[in-house]
Design a protein around this motif. Structure first.
Motif, PDB file in Angstrom:
ATOM      1  N   VAL A 202       2.512  13.949  27.606  1.00  0.00           N
ATOM      2  CA  VAL A 202       2.583  12.906  28.330  1.00  0.00           C
ATOM      3  C   VAL A 202       2.237  12.027  27.333  1.00  0.00           C
ATOM      4  CG1 VAL A 202      -0.151  12.538  28.531  1.00  0.00           C
ATOM      5  CG2 VAL A 202      -0.260  14.356  29.139  1.00  0.00           C
ATOM      6  N   ARG A 203       2.785  11.792  26.119  1.00  0.00           N
ATOM      7  CA  ARG A 203       3.045  10.796  24.924  1.00  0.00           C
ATOM      8  C   ARG A 203       4.506   9.906  25.543  1.00  0.00           C
ATOM      9  NH1 ARG A 203      -0.416  11.051  20.783  1.00  0.00           N
ATOM     10  NH2 ARG A 203      -2.305  12.600  20.869  1.00  0.00           N
ATOM     11  N   SER A 204       5.373  11.028  26.020  1.00  0.00           N
ATOM     12  CA  SER A 204       6.774  10.390  26.660  1.00  0.00           C
ATOM     13  C   SER A 204       6.396   9.473  28.653  1.00  0.00           C
ATOM     14  CB  SER A 204       7.599  11.763  27.097  1.00  0.00           C
ATOM     15  OG  SER A 204       7.466  12.352  27.551  1.00  0.00           O
ATOM     16  N   ILE A 205       5.570   9.969  28.871  1.00  0.00           N
ATOM     17  CA  ILE A 205       5.633   9.868  30.469  1.00  0.00           C
ATOM     18  C   ILE A 205       3.752   8.879  30.131  1.00  0.00           C
ATOM     19  CG2 ILE A 205       5.011  10.430  32.553  1.00  0.00           C
ATOM     20  CD1 ILE A 205       6.045  12.793  31.607  1.00  0.00           C
ATOM     21  N   ASP A 206       4.286   7.028  30.210  1.00  0.00           N
ATOM     22  CA  ASP A 206       4.198   5.834  30.209  1.00  0.00           C
ATOM     23  C   ASP A 206       2.585   6.071  31.687  1.00  0.00           C
ATOM     24  OD1 ASP A 206       3.593   3.344  29.032  1.00  0.00           O
ATOM     25  OD2 ASP A 206       3.989   2.796  31.150  1.00  0.00           O
ATOM     26  N   THR A 207       3.288   6.642  32.414  1.00  0.00           N
ATOM     27  CA  THR A 207       2.244   5.903  33.443  1.00  0.00           C
ATOM     28  C   THR A 207       1.054   7.637  33.308  1.00  0.00           C
ATOM     29  OG1 THR A 207       3.462   5.158  35.175  1.00  0.00           O
ATOM     30  CG2 THR A 207       1.693   6.375  36.052  1.00  0.00           C
ATOM     31  N   GLU A 246      -3.415  -6.723  34.535  1.00  0.00           N
ATOM     32  CA  GLU A 246      -2.580  -6.441  33.692  1.00  0.00           C
ATOM     33  C   GLU A 246      -3.017  -6.665  32.829  1.00  0.00           C
ATOM     34  OE1 GLU A 246       1.658  -7.243  33.263  1.00  0.00           O
ATOM     35  OE2 GLU A 246       0.047  -6.497  35.091  1.00  0.00           O
ATOM     36  N   ASP A 247      -3.619  -7.726  32.443  1.00  0.00           N
ATOM     37  CA  ASP A 247      -4.552  -7.416  30.337  1.00  0.00           C
ATOM     38  C   ASP A 247      -4.494  -5.595  29.554  1.00  0.00           C
ATOM     39  OD1 ASP A 247      -3.985 -10.382  30.681  1.00  0.00           O
ATOM     40  OD2 ASP A 247      -5.961 -10.608  31.236  1.00  0.00           O
ATOM     41  N   ASP A 248      -5.066  -5.424  31.091  1.00  0.00           N
ATOM     42  CA  ASP A 248      -5.728  -4.078  30.674  1.00  0.00           C
ATOM     43  C   ASP A 248      -4.234  -3.217  30.498  1.00  0.00           C
ATOM     44  OD1 ASP A 248      -7.914  -3.972  30.385  1.00  0.00           O
ATOM     45  OD2 ASP A 248      -7.905  -3.396  32.560  1.00  0.00           O
ATOM     46  N   LEU A 249      -3.056  -3.592  31.225  1.00  0.00           N
ATOM     47  CA  LEU A 249      -1.902  -3.067  30.793  1.00  0.00           C
ATOM     48  C   LEU A 249      -1.395  -2.890  29.585  1.00  0.00           C
ATOM     49  CD1 LEU A 249      -0.763  -2.437  34.407  1.00  0.00           C
ATOM     50  CD2 LEU A 249      -1.562  -0.286  32.847  1.00  0.00           C
ATOM     51  N   LEU A 250      -1.107  -4.464  29.478  1.00  0.00           N
ATOM     52  CA  LEU A 250      -0.726  -4.792  28.268  1.00  0.00           C
ATOM     53  C   LEU A 250      -1.109  -3.848  26.985  1.00  0.00           C
ATOM     54  CD1 LEU A 250       0.569  -8.517  29.645  1.00  0.00           C
ATOM     55  CD2 LEU A 250       1.762  -6.176  29.131  1.00  0.00           C
ATOM     56  N   ASP A 251      -2.325  -3.774  26.308  1.00  0.00           N
ATOM     57  CA  ASP A 251      -2.958  -3.217  26.077  1.00  0.00           C
ATOM     58  C   ASP A 251      -2.330  -1.921  25.210  1.00  0.00           C
ATOM     59  OD1 ASP A 251      -6.372  -4.679  26.391  1.00  0.00           O
ATOM     60  OD2 ASP A 251      -4.852  -5.966  25.557  1.00  0.00           O
ATOM     61  N   ILE A 252      -1.312  -1.374  25.798  1.00  0.00           N
ATOM     62  CA  ILE A 252      -1.041   0.121  25.497  1.00  0.00           C
ATOM     63  C   ILE A 252      -0.180  -0.508  24.918  1.00  0.00           C
ATOM     64  CG2 ILE A 252      -0.265   1.869  26.566  1.00  0.00           C
ATOM     65  CD1 ILE A 252      -1.238   1.334  29.022  1.00  0.00           C
ATOM     66  N   ASP A 253      -0.738   0.611  23.538  1.00  0.00           N
ATOM     67  CA  ASP A 253       1.302   0.378  22.775  1.00  0.00           C
ATOM     68  C   ASP A 253       2.250   1.077  23.463  1.00  0.00           C
ATOM     69  OD1 ASP A 253       1.574   2.379  19.366  1.00  0.00           O
ATOM     70  OD2 ASP A 253       2.704   1.123  20.577  1.00  0.00           O
ATOM     71  N   ASP A 254       3.130   0.058  23.865  1.00  0.00           N
ATOM     72  CA  ASP A 254       4.421   1.138  24.558  1.00  0.00           C
ATOM     73  C   ASP A 254       5.324   1.567  23.675  1.00  0.00           C
ATOM     74  OD1 ASP A 254       5.012  -1.926  26.775  1.00  0.00           O
ATOM     75  OD2 ASP A 254       4.011   0.078  27.158  1.00  0.00           O
ATOM     76  N   SER A 255       5.106   1.862  22.775  1.00  0.00           N
ATOM     77  CA  SER A 255       6.029   2.740  21.388  1.00  0.00           C
ATOM     78  C   SER A 255       5.991   3.572  21.367  1.00  0.00           C
ATOM     79  CB  SER A 255       5.962   2.126  19.970  1.00  0.00           C
ATOM     80  OG  SER A 255       4.481   2.094  19.109  1.00  0.00           O
ATOM     81  N   LEU A 256       4.560   3.937  21.875  1.00  0.00           N
ATOM     82  CA  LEU A 256       4.139   5.677  22.636  1.00  0.00           C
ATOM     83  C   LEU A 256       5.175   6.361  22.820  1.00  0.00           C
ATOM     84  CD1 LEU A 256       0.648   5.162  22.571  1.00  0.00           C
ATOM     85  CD2 LEU A 256       2.198   6.122  20.266  1.00  0.00           C
ATOM     86  N   ALA A 257       5.778   6.103  24.008  1.00  0.00           N
ATOM     87  CA  ALA A 257       7.149   6.292  24.614  1.00  0.00           C
ATOM     88  C   ALA A 257       8.114   6.875  24.351  1.00  0.00           C
ATOM     89  CB  ALA A 257       7.086   5.595  26.052  1.00  0.00           C
ATOM     90  N   ALA A 258       8.607   7.814  24.200  1.00  0.00           N
ATOM     91  CA  ALA A 258       9.479   8.696  24.026  1.00  0.00           C
ATOM     92  C   ALA A 258      10.769   7.455  23.895  1.00  0.00           C
ATOM     93  CB  ALA A 258      10.574   9.897  23.557  1.00  0.00           C
ATOM     94  N   PRO A 259      11.556   7.212  23.038  1.00  0.00           N
ATOM     95  CA  PRO A 259      12.920   6.169  23.652  1.00  0.00           C
ATOM     96  C   PRO A 259      13.870   6.808  24.144  1.00  0.00           C
ATOM     97  CG  PRO A 259      13.554   6.764  21.219  1.00  0.00           C
ATOM     98  CD  PRO A 259      11.507   7.564  22.289  1.00  0.00           C
ATOM     99  N   GLY A 260      14.120   5.821  25.093  1.00  0.00           N
ATOM    100  CA  GLY A 260      15.853   6.342  26.520  1.00  0.00           C
ATOM    101  C   GLY A 260      15.155   7.189  27.197  1.00  0.00           C
ATOM    102  N   GLN A 261      13.570   7.240  26.886  1.00  0.00           N
ATOM    103  CA  GLN A 261      12.863   7.800  28.220  1.00  0.00           C
ATOM    104  C   GLN A 261      12.892   7.044  29.946  1.00  0.00           C
ATOM    105  OE1 GLN A 261      12.167  11.078  28.693  1.00  0.00           O
ATOM    106  NE2 GLN A 261      12.914  11.436  26.698  1.00  0.00           N
ATOM    107  N   LYS A 262      12.767   5.936  29.908  1.00  0.00           N
ATOM    108  CA  LYS A 262      13.274   5.112  30.979  1.00  0.00           C
ATOM    109  C   LYS A 262      14.400   5.371  31.094  1.00  0.00           C
ATOM    110  CE  LYS A 262       8.921   2.468  31.613  1.00  0.00           C
ATOM    111  NZ  LYS A 262       8.022   0.910  31.678  1.00  0.00           N
TER     112      LYS A 262
END
Length: 428
Positions: A202-207, A246-262
């Protein structure tokens, strides 16, 4: 073998064994799946062979019958290792020796270890149902998912690793309560969800992380270390649920996504499919984001701020249980779609290979014997019929006194008949 009261009982018991065998193994195991390439299929771990490698269903039966094995259940993108140089035991179904599979992935399941607790799996001692993660295809104990108390008979588990998966698969996996006999019902029953994804995935899948804890994406949480576990996001689905801004979505800490996953949004896993089908799984860049409003409790868990003040034990792991129809509820805007398109199983149900059905599985031993007899050359078939008739006459003569005297035919009597038959054959 226990004593049988009559030949009728013996024949009836053999017929029942044949019926059970036909139901248990209805497929034909005469073809190794190596030539099919990497596919999603049931995989078996051979513990007897030196290296921890995987076998297809056919090879587990035809080539490694007398070896100790563990069923790993479906694994995606896996190619059978039996005919390769990695396994010294020669494949009887695929005669050509192949190079070792370099694209197969061998996780800790191939060492016989499962779940975030890292316990080796012993089917003879395990009391709990284990659930498979849709993404990483690891298996988890229900107690490790906080669905039920840990049975007292289990040993204490090692420190969690924070890196595994679970179940959520199909019919057998959905028998949680039934297969965990003698244990209390789980917090989330098999009927309550359709698929499971472990916290690491879950932590590696942003959506999926954005959806966690919202309607139809159930989490298991507790308010304090001493409070009971409860469900989050178990509300009935409603059409008018608020969507994220859009503001809600920007509040997420995108660093939690595993690097290189996207990957690039242009990547398509159905490039050879008709355009009509590709449109069904394509992003809708002109559409507004239809993702539900973020659940603040879930997002706090993923950002690492929900910890007990007294200990380091988290108040939730971050696992999610997806309810029926979850694939149709994804937002497909340009922000939500990329992390889904990189994982086709999140958009469309995967096909899992099964061996073809065995047309002979429902036939009796007599019918199978007659079919084999028909395929023999005529002279050998005649010799076979004569030998069978001679054995039948000898057996009837041997059993006649038992019938006349009302005696029970036991295992020792049957063994004595065949031993005397074997001796007379060598004497002649």
């Amino acid at each position: 073998m226990t004593s049988l009261g009559s030949l009728t009982e013996f024949v009836a018991s053999q017929d029942e064994l044949l019926r059970e065998a036909a139901l248990t193994l209805p497929h034909e195991f005469s073809r190794c799946t190596y030539t099919l390439g990497p596919i999603r299929q049931a995989v078996y771990l051979c513990l007897t062979c030196q290296l921890p490698r995987g076998l297809c269903s056919s090879c587990s039966i035809a080539c490694h019958t007398d070896h100790e094995q563990i069923e790993l259940f479906p694994k995606r993108n896996f190619r059978c290792d039996c005919p390769t140089t990695a396994i010294p035991h020669g494949c009887t179904l695929h005669r050509s020796l192949e190079e070792e599979n370099r694209e197969n992935s061998y996780d800790k399941n191939f060492r016989g270890i499962f779940c975030r607790c890292g316990r080796p799996y012993d089917p003879k001692c395990e009391r709990e149902t284990m659930i498979q993660c849709l993404a990483c295809e690891d298996w988890f104990h229900e107690s490790c998912l906080h669905l039920r108390p840990r049975p007292s008979s289990r040993e204490s588990s090692p420190v969690p690793e924070h890196e595994v998966t679970d179940h959520g698969n199909d019919t057998e996996d959905n028998q949680s309560e039934a297969s965990s006999s003698g244990l209390p019902l789980p917090l989330i029953s098999a009927e309550d969800y359709d698929a499971f994804v472990c916290s690491s995935c879950v932590r590696s899948i942003d959506t999926l992380r954005r959806y966690a804890g919202t309607q139809g994406v159930i989490m298991v949480v507790r308010d304090t270390e001493d409070s009971p576990w409860r469900k989050l996001g178990d509300n009935s689905l409603c059409v008018d649920a608020p969507t994220a801004t859009e503001d809600d979505l920007l509040d997420i800490d995108d660093s939690l996504a595993a690097p290189g996953q996207k990957r690039s949004r242009s990547h398509s896993f159905h490039s050879e499919e008709p355009e009509r089908k590709k449109q069904h799984i394509s992003p809708e860049p002109s559409s507004p984001c239809l993702a539900p409003a973020l659940n603040p409790i879930a997002q706090a868990i993923f950002q690492g701020s929900q910890h007990s003040s007294d200990t380091k034990a988290p108040l939730a792991e971050g696992d999610v249980f997806l309810t029926e129809g979850w694939r149709e509820r994804w937002c497909r805007c340009s922000r939500c779609f990329p992390s889904l398109s990189d994982r086709p199983y999140l958009l469309e149900e995967e096909e899992t290979y099964e061996p073809p059905e065995d047309p002979d599985s429902a036939l009796s031993l007599e019918e199978l014997g007659m079919r084999a007899l028909e395929r023999l050359p005529r002279d050998r078939a005649i010799d076979g019929i004569r030998a069978f008739n001679d054995m039948r006459d000898d057996l009837l003569a041997y059993l006649r006194p038992f019938a006349q005297e009302g005696r029970i035919v036991g295992e020792a009597d049957v063994r004595q008949f065949f031993e005397s038959l074997h001796e007379s054959k060598h004497a002649s």
